[in-house]
Write an enzyme that holds these catalytic residues in place. Structure first.
Site: not given
Ligand code: SDX
Length: 431
Positions: A308, A366
């Site tokens: 998140h 989720d």
């Molecule tokens: C919702 O914003 C909100 O409030 C949203 C929400 C709401 O109520 O409105 O809470 C609802 O959208 C919840 C999130 C649902 N999405 C997912 O579950 C999809 C999987 N999650 C990711 O795509 C990710 O965690 C996000 C999109 C939710 C957040 O992404 P960020 O904040 O941009 O973080 P990032 O992509 O920069 O990740 C930081 C690191 C990265 O690694 P590095 O580049 O630093 O090496 O963490 C890793 C990412 O690769 N990472 C994950 C991961 N999520 C982040 N690695 C594996 N699996 C994951 N799920």
């Protein structure tokens, strides 16, 4: 209201720029850069807005480190166990918990707006039966602008309130119609004698050929799911609604924009993607393979329902949802649900893994919601529409707050241009 407490100084070359710092009720201070470009001819740069506050708001507060979520100051855990969705709608819209008379009046107004204009039925027939219900919802909600002209004047507070009531009341009807259309069953009209979640379940699962009794366990679980999804500060879809609204677009068009944004798998679409991922994993012994893929930089796979932007601790909604999943499956006599077993084992393994610990990746809202919705009989394609109908109150509350904000103006970010510098046109023969 924020207070201006201190000043930050930014030194650029031989220039020192004073920037006001505002202090909030809760959360980090903010540096006000509104006058920076005018004073120093320089932009800030923050793709993804990871360090940017886009507005002042009184609606929802999130503390990502503590895993805390407050709606108008009330903790989500207390609301999820003590309140109900329509009461939370009143709280988000008007800022205070309603007294008995206010609740009765609000419930009556919403109940009497649940039907849609009969001609809107025709819109559904323009879609293929196998359309994703989110595609249908984006289209039909946007089309509400063509029917409810008497609540599209954004400058009239009364029309803004009527539009809010209409959207909260009609979104479940439209979502249920999108579902019925996708399975070739006739639309089921709302029934005013039912409460909000029961009405939605009946519109989805009743058929004209027989009586349908709403299971109170499922109605309570649906009500809780709606409360947990109602609002969440300035997330992507809420920011979309605010940006659309800042141009003066009507509320129905703004909510349609929010639905479109929510659809993405990184946002609201994650609940569908998460259940599909859990099903693909299938059994506990295959979890390590997927954990390895999630950690592999060369593999675009991510653990859906994990991570998140704000929560760097447990998403408090995921905790409530997990308890609800156990309760609903137990009460429905679904023991040892393989998908729930995989989810719990996946959570356990991930939370012990250095990759997830170091990146502070926890289950989000989720991760468990799809398991409950699946147990209720919803297809995965209906998971995000349910998120959308639940989030409509948050979107419209944030939209109303923005419209009423005397400081609000059209949102128009700038850019860091890295394209071609000025060059002259070259006629075809010289290329
Ligand atoms: C919702 O914003 C909100 O409030 C949203 C929400 C709401 O109520 O409105 O809470 C609802 O959208 C919840 C999130 C649902 N999405 C997912 O579950 C999809 C999987 N999650 C990711 O795509 C990710 O965690 C996000 C999109 C939710 C957040 O992404 P960020 O904040 O941009 O973080 P990032 O992509 O920069 O990740 C930081 C690191 C990265 O690694 P590095 O580049 O630093 O090496 O963490 C890793 C990412 O690769 N990472 C994950 C991961 N999520 C982040 N690695 C594996 N699996 C994951 N799920």
């Amino acid at each position: 209201m924020s207070t201006e407490s201190r000043t930050a100084q930014l030194t650029i070359g031989n220039k020192v720029i004073d920037l006001p710092i505002h202090s909030p009720t809760l959360g980090p201070d903010v540096v006000d850069i509104g006058k920076l470009y005018g004073q120093a001819d320089i932009f800030t740069y923050d793709p993804g807005f990871t360090s940017t506050a886009s507005c002042e708001s009184t609606i929802t507060f999130i503390d990502g480190d503590k895993g805390e979520l407050l709606y108008r100051g009330y903790p989500i855990e207390q609301l999820a166990s003590e309140s109900h969705f329509l009461e939370v709608c009143y709280l988000l819209l008007f800022g205070e918990l309603p007294n008995e008379a206010q609740m009765t009046d609000f419930e009556s107004r919403v109940t009497n707006h649940t039907m849609v204009h009969e001609q809107m039925h025709n819109f559904f027939r323009g879609f293929r039966r196998d359309s994703h219900p989110m595609a249908t919802m984006v289209g039909v909600v946007g089309a509400m602008s063509a029917f409810y002209h008497d609540s599209t004047d954004v400058n009239d507070p009364w029309q803004r309130e009527v539009a809010a009531i209409r959207l909260i009341a009609k979104l479940p009807t439209i979502a249920a119609m999108a579902y019925k259309y996708s399975i070739g069953q006739p639309f089921v009209y709302p029934k005013n004698s039912l409460d909000y979640p029961s009405n939605f379940l009946r519109m989805c699962f009743a058929v004209p050929a027989e009586e349908y009794e709403v299971n109170p366990i499922l109605s309570k679980a649906m009500d809780r799911i709606m409360m947990l999804h109602a609002d969440h500060e300035q997330n992507a879809s809420t920011s979309t609604v605010r940006l659309a609204g800042s141009s003066g677009a009507n509320p129905f068009a703004c909510i349609a924009a929010g639905i479109a944004c929510l659809w993405g798998p990184a946002h609201g679409g994650a609940n569908q993607a998460c259940l599909e991922m859990l099903r693909e994993i299938g059994t506990v012994d295959r979890i390590p393979e997927y954990i390895a893929r999630a950690k592999d930089k060369d593999d675009p796979f991510r653990l859906m329902g994990f991570g998140h932007r704000v929560y760097k601790n447990f998403d408090p909604r995921a905790k409530v949802m997990k308890e609800s999943a156990d309760e609903v499956l137990e009460l429905m006599g679904i023991h040892n649900n393989p998908t729930l077993q995989v989810a719990k084992e996946l959570e356990r393994i991930a939370l012990e893994d250095d990759y997830f610990i170091s990146k502070k990746l926890y289950p989000n809202v989720d991760f468990y919601s799809g398991i409950i919705l699946d147990a209720m009989g919803f297809p995965t394609a209906m998971f995000t529409p349910i998120f959308a109908l639940s989030r409509t109150v948050g979107w419209i509350a944030q939209w109303k707050e923005m419209i009423a904000d005397k400081n609000q103006k059209i949102g128009r970010p700038r850019q860091l241009y890295v394209g071609e510098a000025h060059r002259d046109y070259v006629p075809v023969p010289n290329r």
